[in-house]
Design a protein around this motif. Structure first.
Motif, mmCIF file in Angstrom:
data_model
loop_
_atom_site.group_PDB
_atom_site.id
_atom_site.type_symbol
_atom_site.label_atom_id
_atom_site.label_comp_id
_atom_site.label_asym_id
_atom_site.label_seq_id
_atom_site.Cartn_x
_atom_site.Cartn_y
_atom_site.Cartn_z
ATOM 1 N N LEU A 135 3.557 5.806 6.779
ATOM 2 C CA LEU A 135 2.232 5.226 6.611
ATOM 3 C C LEU A 135 1.845 4.421 7.853
ATOM 4 O O LEU A 135 0.707 4.504 8.319
ATOM 5 C CB LEU A 135 2.170 4.353 5.358
ATOM 6 N N GLU A 138 0.826 -1.210 0.000
ATOM 7 C CA GLU A 138 0.000 0.000 0.000
ATOM 8 C C GLU A 138 0.859 1.258 0.000
ATOM 9 O O GLU A 138 0.525 2.239 -0.671
ATOM 10 C CB GLU A 138 -0.969 -0.003 1.178
ATOM 11 N N ALA A 139 1.952 1.242 0.721
ATOM 12 C CA ALA A 139 2.855 2.401 0.731
ATOM 13 C C ALA A 139 3.445 2.613 -0.656
ATOM 14 O O ALA A 139 3.546 3.747 -1.133
ATOM 15 C CB ALA A 139 3.955 2.204 1.765
ATOM 16 N N ASN A 140 3.802 1.531 -1.310
ATOM 17 C CA ASN A 140 4.371 1.614 -2.660
ATOM 18 C C ASN A 140 3.346 2.154 -3.660
ATOM 19 O O ASN A 140 3.670 2.987 -4.504
ATOM 20 C CB ASN A 140 4.885 0.241 -3.100
ATOM 21 N N LYS A 141 2.106 1.689 -3.549
ATOM 22 C CA LYS A 141 1.039 2.166 -4.442
ATOM 23 C C LYS A 141 0.850 3.679 -4.313
ATOM 24 O O LYS A 141 0.561 4.365 -5.282
ATOM 25 C CB LYS A 141 -0.299 1.504 -4.094
ATOM 26 N N ARG A 142 0.988 4.160 -3.085
ATOM 27 C CA ARG A 142 0.737 5.575 -2.813
ATOM 28 C C ARG A 142 2.011 6.420 -2.879
ATOM 29 O O ARG A 142 1.970 7.622 -2.652
ATOM 30 C CB ARG A 142 0.092 5.720 -1.433
ATOM 31 N N ASN A 143 3.129 5.757 -3.139
ATOM 32 C CA ASN A 143 4.420 6.429 -3.219
ATOM 33 C C ASN A 143 4.723 7.219 -1.945
ATOM 34 O O ASN A 143 5.092 8.393 -1.990
ATOM 35 C CB ASN A 143 4.483 7.336 -4.455
ATOM 36 N N VAL A 144 4.505 6.565 -0.792
ATOM 37 C CA VAL A 144 4.803 7.179 0.503
ATOM 38 C C VAL A 144 5.770 6.287 1.268
ATOM 39 O O VAL A 144 5.932 5.101 0.969
ATOM 40 C CB VAL A 144 3.528 7.418 1.348
#
Length: 61
Positions: free
Chosen positions: A31, A20-26
């Motif tokens: 996160l 999820e962090a990768n998807k949101r680039n955070v």
């Protein structure tokens, strides 16, 4: 705090968080902390905390 949160996640939860962090680039750690803050706020909103009564230190025992 982020390291503490991440160290206590199961492997599968850590993987999901990383995805999820990768998807949101955070940042993964950021996160994790934000989600923990949201979860704590939701728990606090569901059940009001019962505060102990404030004792007057001047009152006789």
């Amino acid at each position: 705090m982020a390291r503490l949160v991440l160290n206590h996640l199961s492997d599968s939860t850590y993987r999901l968080l990383a995805i999820e962090a990768n998807k949101r680039n955070v940042n993964l750690s950021e996160l994790a902390v934000v989600l923990l803050e949201i979860a704590v706020a939701e728990l606090a909103a569901r059940r009001p905390a019962a505060l102990p009564p404030v004792l007057d230190p001047r009152a006789p025992d």
